[in-house]
Design an enzyme around this catalytic site. Structure first.
Site, PDB file in Angstrom:
ATOM      1  N   CYS A  54      -8.242   2.097 -13.808  1.00 52.29           N
ATOM      2  CA  CYS A  54      -9.238   2.102 -14.873  1.00 52.29           C
ATOM      3  C   CYS A  54      -8.620   2.669 -16.140  1.00 52.29           C
ATOM      4  CB  CYS A  54     -10.420   2.971 -14.479  1.00 52.29           C
ATOM      5  SG  CYS A  54     -11.147   2.424 -12.959  1.00 52.29           S
ATOM      6  N   TYR A 102     -11.457  -6.375  -2.605  1.00 52.51           N
ATOM      7  CA  TYR A 102     -11.355  -4.915  -2.789  1.00 52.51           C
ATOM      8  C   TYR A 102     -12.357  -4.192  -1.889  1.00 52.51           C
ATOM      9  CZ  TYR A 102     -11.570  -0.537  -5.631  1.00 52.51           C
ATOM     10  OH  TYR A 102     -11.574   0.756  -6.079  1.00 52.51           O
ATOM     11  N   HIS A 128     -11.959   3.019  -1.942  1.00 55.70           N
ATOM     12  CA  HIS A 128     -12.600   4.083  -2.712  1.00 55.70           C
ATOM     13  C   HIS A 128     -14.066   4.291  -2.396  1.00 55.70           C
ATOM     14  CE1 HIS A 128      -9.186   3.382  -5.730  1.00 55.70           C
ATOM     15  NE2 HIS A 128      -8.990   4.535  -5.153  1.00 55.70           N
ATOM     16  N   ASP A 169      -7.420   9.793  -3.796  1.00 54.90           N
ATOM     17  CA  ASP A 169      -6.405   8.794  -4.121  1.00 54.90           C
ATOM     18  C   ASP A 169      -5.627   9.236  -5.364  1.00 54.90           C
ATOM     19  OD1 ASP A 169      -4.985   6.446  -4.069  1.00 54.90           O
ATOM     20  OD2 ASP A 169      -6.525   5.266  -5.082  1.00 54.90           O
TER      21      ASP A 169
END
Ligand code: ADP
Ligand code: SF4
Length: 688
Positions: free
Chosen positions: A31, A170, A173, A266
């Protein structure tokens, strides 16, 4: 310099499904606060990574449908065909340098409160959204599941049309519908999509197959999967179901992109994960279960560590988000035998604050990050000098070092004078605090390069005063003299000094950094809210003091929420036995106690104390600047043309802002205008 043959393996190409990556440097999705709102800035930033040698450059998560949008956060969007031109800017910028462009398609499920679209979020089972919005996600029925598959397929087709070479499915997370389906704590369904692991993985398998069928002839299909949530038996674990998931889907994707979850784990800061390759123990099993290439991350900045990952069969591709932000040219520097010039990530997560605060990305180590389009800054190039004037930089903190380095890169004759006996200012001093040793990298990168330059002279142990500056005869002076912590308790909460400070031993962070520590029952008044208060609490309690941390906020180190550290800091301090008093301020001091006041009720109470540590605000060390500026006749007589103040001496801030203002000053020195680019902000187009 030729490449060190030890690193040749990092430059071997690798087949990923129908495409080939030219080397092993893979910028995983990250991001950046640019996203759909600033496509030109985004394309320029991603293009820079490709120019710097990253074999693959991926987007951030890209929303595939308005039923999952996480506004106000600014991620990518590929809702429909109208978004394709913005993505083409990025893929073209990446392709220009022979790199692959990857897109991380996402449906966020109940992680997305849909604040803009106002559509009810969706989840495997009904539940409130993960944010505190008064919004519930509804359980997806079979039509919703069909729709999601259709949206994914269409997004994949749009991605191919936009020029992407790698298309992601995906499930990482814990922010994605696909992972939500896999986790029993979110998936309580009794149909074919719930219950057994095979059922919980069904949707992911279908989407992998359908994405492959839709675009797999031209695009590699990557699967991003969080193999461990660090929740033990309450979550996905690399010793438990993650192995079965990898086993079940082993040959489905063309590439496995594996990591740990949540994002705070992460992208752990160096304070909490100091070791390069910290994810290896979780992800290492993956390669044994699939014949497909595997990419993973771990804040890799050293080529030896990268080679080791490949040689030991842990990873095939070296994934990086933050190391590629701190140094977009990391691969080229290794290729050119310049690995000692790598600008190593310090693991501070200032980059993450851009996304969390919905503003463009920034980086402590790389001041050009996020400025590639707006200011046209290049991390490795800078305009040549405009004159032969010699320049003096006073102070070798992050700001002075960066300014001196960039002025030297421009070709100026630079003298750097430092009062202390070592370079680095606060980056050196703070690197001695618990968990902050990587901050020394801010100094090391710059001092290493400066010391190699023939047009730079460095003087340590040289505290300069006004008389010396007037005498030396430099035409230009840049003062990077830093800041000092206030000793009077003023800051956000108090605008006048605390009464009674003369009655009790009072310390500031500078005292502790100078080696003078309080003893006994120490009260820390933290009205700074970034890392310093919490770090000093940790230092003092581990040194055996009794520590109480008082903060006007409802949390310890509140601003570190944006660096993904707040929970970890609070948890660590609590476990160490630091007493935490929130929503209070220290209002007055006596000879053996401090008076606290509740920020909501004003009620007061007394807390015994042997010493008070004030972490409130900083004063700029700008006295030298003001005295020079107040004497234009003396400046003219000394032949001094300009005097500037930069970094913390201009306005105290983060390490990142000190580096940034040092960089800006060097660019603007006989050069670009400091503010013109600010008006270049991307403006919304009026096309539809
Ligand atoms: P910044 O974050 O803005 O770079 P720092 O506080 O890290 O600021 O660094 C400021 C540096 O300037 C310190 O190393 C300090 O010793 C040095 N310094 C301050 N005043 C003088 C001076 N008068 N002469 C030389 N060096 C100075
Ligand atoms: Fe690394 Fe900090 Fe830069 Fe992020 S901001 S890339 S963590 S140095």
């Amino acid at each position: 310099m030729p490449r060190d043959p030890r690193y040749d393996i990092l430059f071997e190409p690798l087949q990923i499904g129908p495409v080939t990556i030219k080397n092993r440097f893979y910028q995983v999705p990250h991001c950046n606060g640019l996203g759909y709102a600033r496509p030109r800035s985004l394309a320029a930033m991603r293009g820079m990574k490709a120019e710097g040698g990253w074999g693959a450059v991926c987007t951030e998560e890209v929303e595939i449908h308005p039923s999952s949008e996480i506004s106000p956060y600014i991620e990518g969007r590929l809702w429909d065909q109208r978004d394709i031109p913005a993505h083409r800017l990025m893929t073209e910028a990446v392709h220009q340098h022979g790199s692959l462009a990857g897109v991380e398609l996402v449906h966020n499920g109940f992680h997305a409160p849909n604040r803009t679209s106002r559509l009810p979020p969706m989840a495997p089972s009904a539940m409130p959204v993960s944010a505190y919005d008064p919004v519930h996600a509804r359980a997806m029925d079979l039509t919703d599941i069909k729709n999601l598959r259709k949206w994914y397929r269409q997004a994949a087709l749009n991605a191919r049309e936009a020029g992407y070479d790698i298309v992601y499915v995906y499930a990482g997370h814990c922010m994605t519908t696909l992972m939500h389906f896999m986790l029993p704590r979110y998936n309580q369904r009794s149909d074919a999509y719930g219950g057994s692991l095979e059922n919980r993985v069904r949707l992911t398998r279908e989407i992998l197959e359908e994405t492959k069928e839709a675009v797999g002839d031209q695009c590699a299909i990557a699967f991003r999967f969080a193999v461990d949530e660090l929740l033990g038996k309450d979550g996905m674990t690399s010793e438990g179901e993650a192995r079965d998931v990898v086993g079940m889907l082993a040959e489905h994707p063309d590439l496995w992109d594996v990591n740990i979850s949540g994002w705070t784990n992460d992208s752990s800061t160096a304070r909490f994960e100091p070791i390069e390759g910290y994810q290896e123990k979780y992800t290492t099993f993956v390669k044994s279960l699939t014949s497909k290439p595997v990419v993973g991350v771990g804040r890799f900045t050293s080529p030896d560590a990268m080679v080791s990952q490949i040689k030991r069969g842990v990873l095939d591709l070296i994934g990086a988000a933050r190391p590629s932000i701190a140094d977009p040219f990391l691969p080229n520097k290794i290729a050119e035998g310049r690995h000692d010039e790598i600008r190593e990530c310090i693991g501070c997560n200032i980059c993450v604050t851009g996304d969390n605060l919905c503003v463009p990305i920034r980086c402590t180590q790389n001041p050009t990050m996020g400025e590639e389009w707006r200011r046209k800054w290049h991390p490795e190039k800078i305009a040549p000098k405009q004159s032969d004037d010699a320049v003096l930089v006073v102070g070798s903190g992050p700001s002075g070092l960066e300014c001196a380095l960039q002025l030297a890169n421009r070709g100026y004759q630079v003298t750097l004078a430092e009062a202390g006996t070592e370079l680095g200012g606060r980056s050196t001093r703070e690197s001695r605090l618990p968990g902050l040793s990587s901050y020394a990298r801010v100094r090391d990168y710059r001092s290493n390069l400066l010391q190699q330059k023939s047009n730079v002279e460095i003087y340590l142990d040289s505290k300069l005063d006004e008389a010396a500056l007037l005498e030396f005869g430099f035409k230009h002076i840049l003062l990077a003299t830093g800041s000092r912590w206030r000793r009077d308790g003023t800051g956000r909460q108090h605008h006048a000094p605390l009464p009674g400070l003369e009655l009790l031993p009072v310390f500031t962070p500078d005292d502790l950094l100078d080696g003078n520590s309080p003893a006994g029952e120490v009260v820390i008044f933290d009205d700074d809210h970034y890392y310093m208060g919490g770090v000093l609490a940790e230092k003092l309690i581990t040194e055996g003091q009794k520590v109480t941390l008082v903060t006007p906020d409802v949390k310890v180190s509140a601003w570190t929420e944006f660096t993904l550290e707040q929970e970890k800091i609070q948890s660590r301090l609590m476990k160490l036995g630091v007493r935490i008093i929130t929503s209070h301020s220290v209002n007055a001091v006596t000879s053996d106690a401090v008076e606290l006041a509740c920020c909501y009720t004003g009620r007061t109470s007394t807390l015994p104390a042997d010493a008070l540590l004030l972490v409130t605000a900083r004063d700029a060390n700008d006295a030298l600047y003001h005295s020079l500026k107040s004497n234009p006749a003396a400046l003219a007589a000394a032949g001094i043309k300009t005097v500037e103040v930069i970094g913390d001496a201009y306005a105290p801030g983060s390490l990142a802002s000190a580096v940034y203002y040092g960089h800006l000053a060097a660019r603007c020195f006989e050069g670009e205008s400091w503010d013109a680019a600010l008006f270049e902000g991307e403006r919304p187009g009026l096309v539809n």
